[in-house]
Each structure stands twice: as structure tokens, then as C-alpha cells.
Design an enzyme around this catalytic site. Structure first.
Site, PDB file in Angstrom:
ATOM      1  N   ARG A   1       0.821  -1.213   0.000  1.00  0.00           N
ATOM      2  CA  ARG A   1       0.000   0.000   0.000  1.00  0.00           C
ATOM      3  C   ARG A   1       0.855   1.262   0.000  1.00  0.00           C
ATOM      4  O   ARG A   1       0.491   2.273  -0.614  1.00  0.00           O
ATOM      5  CB  ARG A   1      -0.897  -0.038   1.234  1.00  0.00           C
ATOM      6  CG  ARG A   1      -1.881   1.109   1.376  1.00  0.00           C
ATOM      7  CD  ARG A   1      -2.489   1.071   2.773  1.00  0.00           C
ATOM      8  NE  ARG A   1      -3.698   1.874   2.900  1.00  0.00           N
ATOM      9  CZ  ARG A   1      -4.264   2.182   4.051  1.00  0.00           C
ATOM     10  NH1 ARG A   1      -3.731   1.743   5.183  1.00  0.00           N
ATOM     11  NH2 ARG A   1      -5.359   2.916   4.099  1.00  0.00           N
TER      12      ARG A   1
ATOM     13  N   SER B   1      -7.683   6.306   0.655  1.00  0.00           N
ATOM     14  CA  SER B   1      -7.121   4.968   0.518  1.00  0.00           C
ATOM     15  C   SER B   1      -7.888   4.088   1.488  1.00  0.00           C
ATOM     16  O   SER B   1      -7.829   4.297   2.699  1.00  0.00           O
ATOM     17  CB  SER B   1      -5.620   4.967   0.844  1.00  0.00           C
ATOM     18  OG  SER B   1      -5.105   3.655   0.834  1.00  0.00           O
ATOM     19  N   SER B   2      -8.600   3.122   0.956  1.00  0.00           N
ATOM     20  CA  SER B   2      -9.521   2.341   1.782  1.00  0.00           C
ATOM     21  C   SER B   2      -8.788   1.429   2.758  1.00  0.00           C
ATOM     22  O   SER B   2      -7.612   1.108   2.586  1.00  0.00           O
ATOM     23  CB  SER B   2     -10.435   1.499   0.889  1.00  0.00           C
ATOM     24  OG  SER B   2     -11.199   2.317   0.036  1.00  0.00           O
ATOM     25  N   GLN B   3      -9.508   1.001   3.776  1.00  0.00           N
ATOM     26  CA  GLN B   3      -8.988   0.072   4.765  1.00  0.00           C
ATOM     27  C   GLN B   3      -8.530  -1.207   4.072  1.00  0.00           C
ATOM     28  O   GLN B   3      -9.297  -1.824   3.320  1.00  0.00           O
ATOM     29  CB  GLN B   3     -10.086  -0.228   5.784  1.00  0.00           C
ATOM     30  CG  GLN B   3      -9.678  -1.136   6.904  1.00  0.00           C
ATOM     31  CD  GLN B   3     -10.791  -1.298   7.922  1.00  0.00           C
ATOM     32  OE1 GLN B   3     -11.796  -0.573   7.891  1.00  0.00           O
ATOM     33  NE2 GLN B   3     -10.639  -2.232   8.832  1.00  0.00           N
ATOM     34  N   PRO B   4      -7.289  -1.645   4.278  1.00  0.00           N
ATOM     35  CA  PRO B   4      -6.780  -2.811   3.549  1.00  0.00           C
ATOM     36  C   PRO B   4      -7.635  -4.067   3.669  1.00  0.00           C
ATOM     37  O   PRO B   4      -7.846  -4.774   2.674  1.00  0.00           O
ATOM     38  CB  PRO B   4      -5.385  -3.005   4.151  1.00  0.00           C
ATOM     39  CG  PRO B   4      -4.960  -1.621   4.535  1.00  0.00           C
ATOM     40  CD  PRO B   4      -6.219  -0.974   5.043  1.00  0.00           C
TER      41      PRO B   4
END
Length: 375
Positions: free
Chosen positions: A16, A70-73
Site C-alpha cells: 500500500r 485509501s480504503s482500509q486494507p
């Protein structure tokens, strides 16, 4: 020949950190600058948490409204697994964002192709720079993803990384029969559904909700009052109101699945909750508005009844109570027992229960003939 995707390997090989910009906002809108505090930035990127990457559509001196992230992994992983990707699929991604999920999909498609559409030119430029090392390089398009990208159709899979209130019929038209559309979905009242649709041979798509997600809205489908001050602006004069009391405790209505179901019946109504502090800790007031009518309900612990204030032609609180009671009469189904069907004439929501599938949403579904840009 199609092969399944080794997501463990894809995530391990596609960190990420290579796709998150130097400045992000974490919890409580705390600004984190990699150049000033690299350790804090690295910790934030490594955490299983979402990070805001843009405020106010990139405009200066705004109200700090998050507009890209940036979305939660773990959520990214969930969505990619729900998409059911094979290595030779042709995929359309709506919302390139930072480019991380784009890179993950690109790495998974050893024999397929990926097209990604981003509406914000500045976000698209940054993602393009981050994706230069992607192999194979996806096709990156700057444009309104609600129209899809018909030049690359048909697709085996379509995934959106922003929430919609209305699933564009263009998406259905551009996905093959038996193909999958995965998108965050919500109403102005409640935004929490991850919707998985399967396209049928008759040109319709239908499917259930498969998870709890909360994504930023597609820009042309944002609720009307999202960036506005609710009390004093949307509700211009709260003092001009009708006052009564209700025996309905407002707390159960705000439970996740009840709130979702109420929103299906009142999709045009927006709400805000304000909590008390100090001597009023434990109290809260929830406000509801549709632009013409409004209501508020005050919760006070141990009260026998709760004050309701209302204005405008609609009796919003009674409508909310009725929607809640209708949900209870259906057996209090969870969000994941609900689904959406999309046709060329519109979309509607339904509940699959012990008595079969029954419509349970608004009586006024949107029409596919509406102009997407005007929503």
C-alpha cells in the site's frame, strides 16, 4: 484457461505504501505529512484503517470534507474476494483513487485486462505516476465512471470504489451475462451496503448486499446536504415548529440494520445526530430533513417519552416510526437479507424472507432515463 487469484501473494507483492500520497488525514482529520513526520506516516499507512487522501475535491480553504481516500486494507481484500476474479478476466474499475486497488487487480490479471476510470484529473495524474511500474499497465481513463467505459466492453467484472444511490444502467449494459457488478450502495438516509449484482441474459442485474462498507459518494450522486450545516442552514428556523412527544425510544431505530431498512423507505431524507457532553452526556438529538420538511427527536436517559419537533408538510418522525415498525413486522431482517434489482426502467430494493421475495423500498424508484449528470 481461467485460474483463481492468489490474493496473499498479490497483496504481499503490492504494498500500500507505494500508492499513498505524502500528505494524508487520519482519524479526527489529523493531518499527517510524510516529510515532517515519516514515522507517523508509515504507521498510518501500515495500519488496517482508511486514510483520507483529499479534502474538498482538492480545493483550498474548504470545510475539510473528505473527497478521496485509501480504503482500509482488510476491506479492499474483502471486496476483491467478493468480486470473484479469474486471471483472464476483463475488468472495469470505477474510481482509480490512489491506484493501489488498481495495482492489485493488475497484478492479479495475468491473462486479462483492466480499465480504470477516475473522475478527478488531479487524483488521476497522481495515480498514473504511482502505476508506472504496474505489470501489465492498466488502461487509465479520466472521466465520469457512472457512464462506464463502453469502448472496452464487454467486461467480466465491474467494481466501484465509491458509493452510489442509483446503479447506472450503463454498468449493466457493459457487463457480460453472468458477470458481476460490485459496488458500495446507500441512501441519503443510510450508507453502509456492499452490493453484489449478477447480470442476467435479459439485460437486468440483481443481487444481495454482502457486507458493511461506508464509502464516499460518487460526486454526482452525493446527498444534497452533505457539505452543508444542517441546523441553521438546511433547517433554517428550528424554532418555528410543531412540538409533541413520542413513546418510541430513538436508540433502536439507529441500530445498523434498522437504520438501513428505514433508509430504503425514506431514501430522500438525510439525518445528523449531535451528542451531549458534560452534564448532558448520554443525551443526543437526531435531526432529519428532506429540504422542505424536517424533524428532530431528543433522547434523554430514563425518560418516559421523548420530545419531537417538526416543520414542513411531511410528518417525518411518524414516517420514520412507520418504516421501523414495517421492518420489525418483516422479522427484523439484516442488511444482507436485502437486495437490489436493476433494469432499463429503474431499480428497486427487496427483502428475501420466509415468505419469499418482497419489495421493501421506496414506492418511487429512480428511472434509468434520468440524466446521470443531474443526479
Amino acid at each position: 484457461m481461467s485460474t483463481s487469484v492468489d490474493w496473499d501473494g498479490v497483496f504481499a507483492d503490492t504494498p500500500r505504501s507505494a500508492y499513498v500520497p505524502a500528505v494524508v488525514w487520519g482519524s479526527d482529520d489529523a493531518r499527517i505529512d510524510r516529510d515532517k513526520d515519516p514515522e507517523a506516516w508509515a504507521d498510518a499507512v501500515a495500519a488496517d484503517a482508511p486514510l483520507v487522501t483529499q479534502m474538498d475535491d482538492g480545493m483550498p480553504d474548504g470545510n475539510l470534507i473528505p473527497t478521496s481516500s485509501s480504503s482500509q486494507p482488510s476491506l479492499v481484500r474483502l471486496m476483491l474476494e467478493q468480486l470473484d476474479v479469474a486471471s483472464d478476466h476483463h475488468i472495469l474499475e470505477i474510481g482509480t483513487g490512489t491506484g493501489w486497488s488498481t495495482a492489485l487487480l493488475s497484478a492479479a490479471l495475468t491473462g486479462g485486462r483492466l480499465t480504470s476510470v477516475e473522475v478527478d484529473p488531479l487524483v488521476a495524474i497522481q495515480a498514473h505516476e504511482s502505476l508506472r511500474a504496474a505489470d501489465p499497465m492498466p488502461t487509465l481513463i479520466v472521466g465520469d465512471g457512472l457512464h462506464g467505459y463502453k469502448e472496452g466492453a464487454p467486461y467480466d467484472r465491474l467494481i466501484a470504489t465509491m458509493a452510489v444511490r442509483n446503479v447506472p444502467y450503463a454498468w449493466v449494459e457493459q457487463v457480460r451475462p453472468e458477470g458481476v457488478i460490485l459496488t458500495p450502495w446507500g441512501t441519503a438516509y443510510h450508507n453502509s451496503g456492499l452490493l453484489r449484482l449478477v447480470v442476467a441474459g435479459d439485460g437486468t442485474a440483481s443481487g444481495r448486499f454482502v457486507g458493511n462498507v461506508n464509502f464516499m459518494w460518487a460526486r454526482s450522486q452525493r446527498p444534497r446536504f452533505e457539505a452543508r450545516r444542517f441546523v441553521g442552514d438546511v433547517i433554517a428556523d428550528p424554532s418555528a415548529c410543531r412540538v409533541r412527544h413520542t413513546a418510541t425510544d430513538p436508540r433502536p431505530l439507529q441500530e445498523e440494520h434498522a437504520d438501513f431498512a428505514i433508509g430504503l423507505r425514506l431514501p430522500d431524507v438525510e439525518q445528523r445526530t449531535f451528542f451531549g457532553s458534560g452534564a448532558h452526556a448520554g443525551e443526543f438529538t437526531t435531526w432529519y430533513a428532506d429540504g422542505e420538511s424536517w424533524a428532530s427527536v431528543d433522547y434523554v436517559p430514563d425518560a418516559a417519552s421523548f420530545e419531537v419537533n417538526e416543520g414542513g408538510p411531511r410528518d417525518l418522525w411518524r414516517e420514520i416510526e412507520a418504516a421501523y415498525q414495517a421492518w420489525r413486522a418483516r422479522g427484523e431482517p439484516r442488511r444482507e437479507q436485502h437486495g437490489v434489482t436493476v433494469t432499463g426502467d429503474g431499480q428497486w430494493t427487496w427483502h428475501a424472507g420466509s415468505r419469499g421475495r418482497v419489495d421493501c423500498g421506496s414506492s418511487n424508484p429512480w428511472k434509468a432515463s434520468w440524466n446521470v449528470s443531474s443526479m
